[in-house]
Design a protein around this motif. Structure first.
Motif, PDB file in Angstrom:
ATOM      1  N   VAL A  58       0.832  -1.211   0.000  1.00 27.61           N
ATOM      2  CA  VAL A  58       0.000   0.000   0.000  1.00 27.61           C
ATOM      3  C   VAL A  58       0.870   1.265   0.000  1.00 27.61           C
ATOM      4  O   VAL A  58       0.566   2.237  -0.690  1.00 27.61           O
ATOM      5  CB  VAL A  58      -0.998   0.008   1.181  1.00 27.61           C
ATOM      6  N   LEU A  59       1.972   1.227   0.750  1.00 24.12           N
ATOM      7  CA  LEU A  59       2.830   2.422   0.763  1.00 24.12           C
ATOM      8  C   LEU A  59       3.483   2.634  -0.610  1.00 24.12           C
ATOM      9  O   LEU A  59       3.588   3.767  -1.081  1.00 24.12           O
ATOM     10  CB  LEU A  59       3.891   2.338   1.869  1.00 24.12           C
ATOM     11  N   GLN A  60       3.875   1.555  -1.244  1.00 22.26           N
ATOM     12  CA  GLN A  60       4.419   1.676  -2.611  1.00 22.26           C
ATOM     13  C   GLN A  60       3.371   2.261  -3.556  1.00 22.26           C
ATOM     14  O   GLN A  60       3.658   3.177  -4.335  1.00 22.26           O
ATOM     15  CB  GLN A  60       4.864   0.292  -3.132  1.00 22.26           C
ATOM     16  N   ASP A  61       2.153   1.745  -3.453  1.00 22.72           N
ATOM     17  CA  ASP A  61       1.064   2.273  -4.292  1.00 22.72           C
ATOM     18  C   ASP A  61       0.825   3.755  -4.025  1.00 22.72           C
ATOM     19  O   ASP A  61       0.518   4.527  -4.929  1.00 22.72           O
ATOM     20  CB  ASP A  61      -0.248   1.523  -4.007  1.00 22.72           C
ATOM     21  N   THR A  62       0.938   4.127  -2.750  1.00 22.63           N
ATOM     22  CA  THR A  62       0.696   5.521  -2.373  1.00 22.63           C
ATOM     23  C   THR A  62       1.697   6.447  -3.065  1.00 22.63           C
ATOM     24  O   THR A  62       1.316   7.474  -3.646  1.00 22.63           O
ATOM     25  CB  THR A  62       0.795   5.697  -0.844  1.00 22.63           C
ATOM     26  N   TYR A  63       2.984   6.083  -3.010  1.00 21.01           N
ATOM     27  CA  TYR A  63       3.985   6.942  -3.660  1.00 21.01           C
ATOM     28  C   TYR A  63       3.840   6.911  -5.178  1.00 21.01           C
ATOM     29  O   TYR A  63       4.014   7.942  -5.841  1.00 21.01           O
ATOM     30  CB  TYR A  63       5.408   6.569  -3.209  1.00 21.01           C
ATOM     31  N   SER A  64       3.489   5.749  -5.735  1.00 24.42           N
ATOM     32  CA  SER A  64       3.257   5.697  -7.185  1.00 24.42           C
ATOM     33  C   SER A  64       2.119   6.642  -7.555  1.00 24.42           C
ATOM     34  O   SER A  64       2.226   7.429  -8.508  1.00 24.42           O
ATOM     35  CB  SER A  64       2.889   4.282  -7.642  1.00 24.42           C
ATOM     36  N   ALA A  65       1.030   6.550  -6.812  1.00 28.39           N
ATOM     37  CA  ALA A  65      -0.134   7.409  -7.095  1.00 28.39           C
ATOM     38  C   ALA A  65       0.238   8.888  -6.965  1.00 28.39           C
ATOM     39  O   ALA A  65      -0.172   9.723  -7.777  1.00 28.39           O
ATOM     40  CB  ALA A  65      -1.281   7.058  -6.152  1.00 28.39           C
ATOM     41  N   LEU A  66       1.043   9.204  -5.955  1.00 25.35           N
ATOM     42  CA  LEU A  66       1.475  10.592  -5.754  1.00 25.35           C
ATOM     43  C   LEU A  66       2.300  11.087  -6.945  1.00 25.35           C
ATOM     44  O   LEU A  66       2.029  12.159  -7.504  1.00 25.35           O
ATOM     45  CB  LEU A  66       2.294  10.699  -4.456  1.00 25.35           C
ATOM     46  N   PHE A  67       3.292  10.306  -7.336  1.00 19.81           N
ATOM     47  CA  PHE A  67       4.170  10.760  -8.416  1.00 19.81           C
ATOM     48  C   PHE A  67       3.447  10.767  -9.768  1.00 19.81           C
ATOM     49  O   PHE A  67       3.711  11.612 -10.608  1.00 19.81           O
ATOM     50  CB  PHE A  67       5.459   9.929  -8.450  1.00 19.81           C
ATOM     51  N   GLU A  68       2.533   9.825  -9.955  1.00 16.51           N
ATOM     52  CA  GLU A  68       1.722   9.839 -11.188  1.00 16.51           C
ATOM     53  C   GLU A  68       0.841  11.091 -11.226  1.00 16.51           C
ATOM     54  O   GLU A  68       0.671  11.718 -12.278  1.00 16.51           O
ATOM     55  CB  GLU A  68       0.804   8.609 -11.277  1.00 16.51           C
ATOM     56  N   ALA A  69       0.262  11.434 -10.105  1.00 12.99           N
ATOM     57  CA  ALA A  69      -0.595  12.626 -10.041  1.00 12.99           C
ATOM     58  C   ALA A  69       0.224  13.871 -10.346  1.00 12.99           C
ATOM     59  O   ALA A  69      -0.215  14.750 -11.102  1.00 12.99           O
ATOM     60  CB  ALA A  69      -1.235  12.733  -8.658  1.00 12.99           C
ATOM     61  N   PHE A  70       1.412  13.932  -9.775  1.00 13.68           N
ATOM     62  CA  PHE A  70       2.304  15.073 -10.049  1.00 13.68           C
ATOM     63  C   PHE A  70       2.656  15.100 -11.534  1.00 13.68           C
ATOM     64  O   PHE A  70       2.617  16.163 -12.165  1.00 13.68           O
ATOM     65  CB  PHE A  70       3.553  14.969  -9.176  1.00 13.68           C
ATOM     66  N   ALA A  71       2.950  13.931 -12.091  1.00 16.06           N
ATOM     67  CA  ALA A  71       3.287  13.847 -13.520  1.00 16.06           C
ATOM     68  C   ALA A  71       2.157  14.404 -14.384  1.00 16.06           C
ATOM     69  O   ALA A  71       2.397  15.138 -15.337  1.00 16.06           O
ATOM     70  CB  ALA A  71       3.584  12.401 -13.908  1.00 16.06           C
ATOM     71  N   SER A  72       0.923  14.079 -14.021  1.00 18.56           N
ATOM     72  CA  SER A  72      -0.171  14.552 -14.867  1.00 18.56           C
ATOM     73  C   SER A  72      -0.408  16.046 -14.691  1.00 18.56           C
ATOM     74  O   SER A  72      -0.970  16.689 -15.576  1.00 18.56           O
ATOM     75  CB  SER A  72      -1.436  13.720 -14.659  1.00 18.56           C
ATOM     76  N   LEU A  73       0.048  16.607 -13.595  1.00 23.57           N
ATOM     77  CA  LEU A  73      -0.053  18.064 -13.444  1.00 23.57           C
ATOM     78  C   LEU A  73       1.001  18.808 -14.263  1.00 23.57           C
ATOM     79  O   LEU A  73       0.745  19.900 -14.755  1.00 23.57           O
ATOM     80  CB  LEU A  73       0.104  18.462 -11.968  1.00 23.57           C
ATOM     81  N   VAL A  74       2.167  18.227 -14.377  1.00 20.19           N
ATOM     82  CA  VAL A  74       3.241  18.945 -15.082  1.00 20.19           C
ATOM     83  C   VAL A  74       3.253  18.673 -16.577  1.00 20.19           C
ATOM     84  O   VAL A  74       3.935  19.352 -17.323  1.00 20.19           O
ATOM     85  CB  VAL A  74       4.652  18.647 -14.507  1.00 20.19           C
ATOM     86  N   LYS A  75       2.489  17.719 -17.004  1.00 17.16           N
ATOM     87  CA  LYS A  75       2.454  17.358 -18.435  1.00 17.16           C
ATOM     88  C   LYS A  75       2.109  18.525 -19.325  1.00 17.16           C
ATOM     89  O   LYS A  75       1.270  19.334 -18.995  1.00 17.16           O
ATOM     90  CB  LYS A  75       1.423  16.236 -18.660  1.00 17.16           C
TER      91      LYS A  75
END
Ligand code: AR6
Length: 231
Positions: free
Chosen positions: A214-231
């Motif tokens: 779950v913690l791995q998923d949490t950081y993946s979700a965080l960085f993916e969300a950031f990625a979609s903001l900077v795209k």
């Protein structure tokens, strides 16, 4: 469950270019900062009582995975506590893996005052939220909702009513929010990490097999969300 990627089309590139904030005494890191920067706390390691040694492994592993994938961005792990154990562990492990220190750093300070007190410009900050996405409850969640003002609560409600462990919800901050005006924060990404505290909902009761996933998923979700903001 809400995957953030779709929930926000706002572009953070270029935000924070307002020169009034760039001028002044800041040097180094701060003056380089038209680069999209995400500041994030160590998820689950305080109130949620997740093991710090394991959490530091996961942070470094996930930063390593995403830091180049994300392109020209910076990631900053922030902790308000001086002598933070999690920051020391992460620094040590990141150095061992030779993670690019121009892209990933750690910082001791209040995540709600990174620019005003730390001369560190971060356009996006992550919040270790509770499942209801409500203000209060202590820790970084209480601090972020308080600093952002009622605008964050309203904007959050428009995006989602609750959040599942291991996922993220990105919320654009209205420009009237103090966190936007004073600190240059344009988005808050709420994430919910795994909980090991018996007093809190959905306790994993020391099941670190599940907890680490779950913690791995949490950081993946965080960085993916950031990625979609900077795209
Ligand atoms: N600035 C930077 N780091 C902070 C700040 C701050 N203002 N405040 C705390 N930290 P926690 P969790 C650090 O407990 O373990 C909440 O009540 C802190 O030292 O905020 O994921 C929510 O409502 C630690 O390293 O989050 C949830 O119910 C990190 O932030 C629950 O706690 C995370 O600590 C979430 O627990």
């Amino acid at each position: 469950s809400e995957k953030v990627s779709s929930s926000c089309n706002d572009d953070v590139k270029g935000i924070g270019k307002d020169e009034e904030m760039a001028e002044g005494t800041n040097h180094g890191v701060a003056s380089l900062s038209n680069i999209p920067t995400l500041a994030f706390p160590s998820i689950s390691t305080a109130d949620f009582q997740f093991n710090i040694e394991l959490a530091s492994d996961i942070i470094v592993e996930k930063v390593e995975e995403y830091v180049n994938k994300l392109g020209e961005v910076k990631l900053v792990l922030v902790d308000i506590s001086h002598g933070s154990k999690i920051l020391s562990l992460v620094n040590l492990k990141a150095a061992r893996k030779r993670i690019d220190s121009s892209k990933f750093t750690t910082f001791v300070g209040d995540i709600t005052k990174l620019y005003s007190e730390g001369q560190l410009r971060c356009n996006v900050i992550a919040n270790a939220a509770n499942w209801r996405l409500r203000p209060g409850g202590g820790g970084v969640n209480a601090a972020i909702f308080k600093a952002a003002g009622p605008e964050l609560e309203t904007a959050t409600k428009e995006r989602a009513k609750s959040i599942n462990p291991g996922t993220a919800v990105a919320v654009p901050l209205p420009s009237t929010s103090l966190l936007f005006r004073r600190e240059g924060v344009t988005h808050v990404i709420h994430v919910l990490g795994p909980n090991m505290n018996l007093q809190r909902p959905n306790c994993l009761k020391n099941n670190y097999h599940e907890g680490c996933k779950v913690l791995q998923d949490t950081y993946s979700a965080l960085f993916e969300a950031f990625a979609s903001l900077v795209k």
